[in-house]
Design a protein around this motif. Structure first.
Motif, PDB file in Angstrom:
ATOM      1  N   ILE A   1       4.477  -7.552  -2.468  1.00  0.00           N
ATOM      2  CA  ILE A   1       3.436  -7.762  -3.474  1.00  0.00           C
ATOM      3  C   ILE A   1       2.055  -7.760  -2.807  1.00  0.00           C
ATOM      4  O   ILE A   1       1.863  -8.322  -1.732  1.00  0.00           O
ATOM      5  CB  ILE A   1       3.667  -9.091  -4.211  1.00  0.00           C
ATOM      6  N   GLY A   2       1.108  -7.102  -3.456  1.00  0.00           N
ATOM      7  CA  GLY A   2      -0.252  -7.045  -2.921  1.00  0.00           C
ATOM      8  C   GLY A   2      -0.536  -5.773  -2.151  1.00  0.00           C
ATOM      9  O   GLY A   2      -1.697  -5.506  -1.811  1.00  0.00           O
ATOM     10  N   GLN A   3       0.509  -4.981  -1.879  1.00  0.00           N
ATOM     11  CA  GLN A   3       0.329  -3.741  -1.138  1.00  0.00           C
ATOM     12  C   GLN A   3       0.145  -2.567  -2.105  1.00  0.00           C
ATOM     13  O   GLN A   3       0.882  -2.425  -3.076  1.00  0.00           O
ATOM     14  CB  GLN A   3       1.560  -3.469  -0.258  1.00  0.00           C
ATOM     15  N   LYS A   4      -0.854  -1.748  -1.828  1.00  0.00           N
ATOM     16  CA  LYS A   4      -1.036  -0.553  -2.643  1.00  0.00           C
ATOM     17  C   LYS A   4       0.149   0.394  -2.457  1.00  0.00           C
ATOM     18  O   LYS A   4       0.742   0.464  -1.385  1.00  0.00           O
ATOM     19  CB  LYS A   4      -2.337   0.158  -2.273  1.00  0.00           C
ATOM     20  N   LEU A   5       0.458   1.086  -3.511  1.00  0.00           N
ATOM     21  CA  LEU A   5       1.594   1.993  -3.478  1.00  0.00           C
ATOM     22  C   LEU A   5       1.266   3.227  -2.651  1.00  0.00           C
ATOM     23  O   LEU A   5       0.236   3.877  -2.846  1.00  0.00           O
ATOM     24  CB  LEU A   5       1.960   2.417  -4.910  1.00  0.00           C
ATOM     25  N   LYS A   6       2.135   3.519  -1.697  1.00  0.00           N
ATOM     26  CA  LYS A   6       1.992   4.695  -0.851  1.00  0.00           C
ATOM     27  C   LYS A   6       3.136   5.646  -1.159  1.00  0.00           C
ATOM     28  O   LYS A   6       4.302   5.363  -0.886  1.00  0.00           O
ATOM     29  CB  LYS A   6       2.020   4.284   0.632  1.00  0.00           C
ATOM     30  N   LEU A   7       2.807   6.783  -1.735  1.00  0.00           N
ATOM     31  CA  LEU A   7       3.827   7.740  -2.115  1.00  0.00           C
ATOM     32  C   LEU A   7       4.367   8.488  -0.898  1.00  0.00           C
ATOM     33  O   LEU A   7       3.618   8.816   0.020  1.00  0.00           O
ATOM     34  CB  LEU A   7       3.265   8.746  -3.119  1.00  0.00           C
ATOM     35  N   GLU A   8       5.667   8.776  -0.935  1.00  0.00           N
ATOM     36  CA  GLU A   8       6.292   9.568   0.120  1.00  0.00           C
ATOM     37  C   GLU A   8       6.069  11.058  -0.153  1.00  0.00           C
ATOM     38  O   GLU A   8       5.715  11.463  -1.263  1.00  0.00           O
ATOM     39  CB  GLU A   8       7.783   9.260   0.191  1.00  0.00           C
ATOM     40  N   LEU A   9       6.324  11.891   0.863  1.00  0.00           N
ATOM     41  CA  LEU A   9       6.103  13.322   0.734  1.00  0.00           C
ATOM     42  C   LEU A   9       6.881  13.898  -0.445  1.00  0.00           C
ATOM     43  O   LEU A   9       6.337  14.688  -1.231  1.00  0.00           O
ATOM     44  CB  LEU A   9       6.513  14.043   2.027  1.00  0.00           C
TER      45      LEU A   9
END
Length: 550
Positions: free
Chosen positions: A64-72
């Motif tokens: 929680i609190g982490q921005k979403l980082k999309l995978e390739l």
């Protein structure tokens, strides 16, 4: 190079280990990219949802609190969906079907996409729905979007969480969870429909209604993402078949896009190098050691193996109580060989249940047994279903569709006259020249009058009773299983017989003798299995006499 180009090129050239279906997807998309026609790839529009998601969406659970980082793989799929547009900027793709193993970030991806469709797509009055058979399931994706909103100052500032939805005042748009028992399904005007776990949808009416609800939108999106499931002949299987035919070029639907991640063969399930075929997020989103634990448990506990095969590797399976595993019973062979003689079998119902008949054909020197079959239900069953408005079909299977396809016939009224079997065998004889020598049947359901009619048509000794019990059926059932595993029972890929085989469990006595029984769910019919067993038992007992006739 864009994520779209990088990912699909690596699949196409084998840098990323992929199944055959994903290689075909990559080939098709790269061809569209290189040789645009009515639709071209727009880099800005392809990146727009990615920029929105990675700037404003947060991990909904766990970190929680982490921005979403999309995978390739996620970026590439999003660019494929949003990047191909016509000269006016309208999207090509309006229906997406993604099948991938569990724990690859499905729910998170769905929530992020629906938030973009709410706020970033520019659609006025956008209606965005999470749908499922039950409301609790539909709320899983919706609640993930709620959790993302709570962590983002910008999303909280510009949207409102109301009692039943997330509302975006700027365009008067909303996100809402809906289930199949909602009374207002026919009056929707959806811009985006999210189906997280399509395999859990009990009937295709819900799916079709939501698709039709998007008819007035310029660039709607029906986004389905799922693992495989244990329920066969469902909307999931129908959409999987549609995707498979699309990949083969049998369907020309330029607005549809599938991403099917699965193993190519059942034998690959214990090879770690192949696991990524069904799990594109393996090693990043999905933990490798988690999957190792699941596979090891499946090796140690065979009852758990079907769950791993279905949910981690997207391979069709029956559940652990089944007589046959899906790969054992599945046979998609279809034969047009003509025969002169057959052995019949049927299972009759006393009331509104399924009735089923088979004709078994075999030639000398050929191990394969060709099976013709037909099923019947009372017409009243379908009529009552249509009148009730209940969106879940009887027995949770598409009887109406099977009727249209010719696998099923209906009988007038609320009960099938058992002469349907006599008339079907006469039809095979009189219209196709296929003569029945013997017919196996359960004597419990047939009276003397009908027996005499059969004997008049097919000979005095044609009818052979097959008692329903372990003493009679145990060895034939064991032998039939072996024949099915060897693909010697060619049942013309009949979906009703396949469904009945999947529904069959066994009861074992103290001496190890077995007999077929229904599973606990009363909607799972086994009448096709019983008819096949009756015919197979008679074929076994009269094989020398019969086989030389062909």
């Amino acid at each position: 190079m864009t994520p779209f180009e990088e990912y699909h090129t690596k699949i196409y050239d084998g840098t990323i280990v992929s199944c055959d279906k994903m290689k075909k997807v990559a080939e098709i998309l790269l061809e569209r990219f290189i040789s645009p026609g009515e639709y071209h790839f727009d880099f800005e529009l392809a990146n727009k949802p990615i920029d929105f998601i990675e700037n404003f969406c947060y991990v909904p659970a766990g970190d929680i609190g982490q921005k979403l980082k999309l995978e390739l793989f996620q970026k590439a799929r999003i660019q494929a969906i949003f990047g191909f547009v016509d000269d006016e900027g309208y999207r090509q793709i309006n229906e997406v079907n993604i099948i991938e193993g569990r724990k690859n970030g499905k729910t998170t991806e769905c929530a992020a996409i629906e938030l973009y469709m709410l706020m970033g797509d520019g659609e006025g009055g956008a209606e965005i729905y999470n749908i499922a058979t039950k409301l609790d399931q539909a709320k899983k994706g919706f609640n993930a979007a709620v959790n993302m909103r709570l962590q983002s100052k910008l999303l909280k500032k510009h949207t409102k969480k109301r009692a039943a939805d997330i509302y975006f005042p700027a365009t008067m748009s909303f996100i809402k969870a809906m289930a199949s028992n909602t009374s207002s399904l026919d009056s929707l005007d959806a811009h985006c429909v999210i189906v997280d776990e399509l395999a859990a949808i009990k009937n295709r009416d819900l799916y079709d209604l939501m698709k039709q609800s998007m008819g007035s939108r310029n660039q709607p999106l029906l986004f389905t993402i799922s693992t495989n499931g244990f329920v066969r002949d469902s909307v999931f299987d129908a959409q999987y078949d549609y995707a498979a035919r699309w990949l083969k070029g049998e369907i020309n639907d330029q607005h549809f896009l599938p991403y099917i991640y699965e193993l190519d063969t059942y034998e690959e399930w214990d090879n770690p190098d192949m696991w990524i075929k069904a799990n594109p997020g393996l090693g990043t989103i999905k933990k490798i050691d988690y999957l190792e634990q699941m596979v090891q448990k499946a090796k140690d506990d065979q009852a758990f193996k079907p769950t791993v095969m279905v949910k981690d590797f997207n391979m069709k399976q029956t559940d652990e109580s089944s007589w046959l595993r899906y790969e054992e019973l599945n046979n998609e062979q279809v034969s047009s060989i003509k025969y002169d003689y057959c052995i019949g079998g049927f299972d009759a119902a006393d009331t509104t249940d399924l009735n089923f008949a088979v004709a078994l054909c075999q030639r000398p020197g050929d191990e394969q047994i060709q099976v013709r079959s037909m099923a019947w239900i009372p017409e009243k069953v379908i009529e009552e279903q249509q009148k009730s408005g209940n969106r879940v079909e009887r027995d949770k299977v598409p009887y109406d569709l099977w009727k249209k396809q010719g696998y099923l016939r209906t009988c007038p009224g609320g009960k099938c006259d058992k002469r349907i079997f006599l008339n079907w065998f006469k039809e095979l004889r009189d219209e196709e020249g296929l003569y029945v020598m013997f017919i196996g049947y359960d004597p419990w359901h047939i009276d003397d009058t009908l027996l005499r009619e059969f004997e008049t048509e097919f000979g005095k000794n044609c009818m052979i009773p097959v008692r329903q019990g372990a003493i009679t059926l145990s060895q034939p059932m064991k032998d039939l299983k072996a024949e099915l595993i060897e693909k010697n029972i060619v049942y013309q890929n009949n979906p009703i017989l396949k469904w009945c085989l999947m529904n069959t469990s066994i009861k074992t006595d103290v001496n190890g003798n077995i007999q077929p029984v229904k599973k606990l769910d009363h909607t799972q019919r086994i009448d096709g299995t019983i008819a096949l067993l009756c015919g197979y038992k008679v074929l076994q007992d009269n094989k020398d006499r019969y086989i030389n006739m062909n």
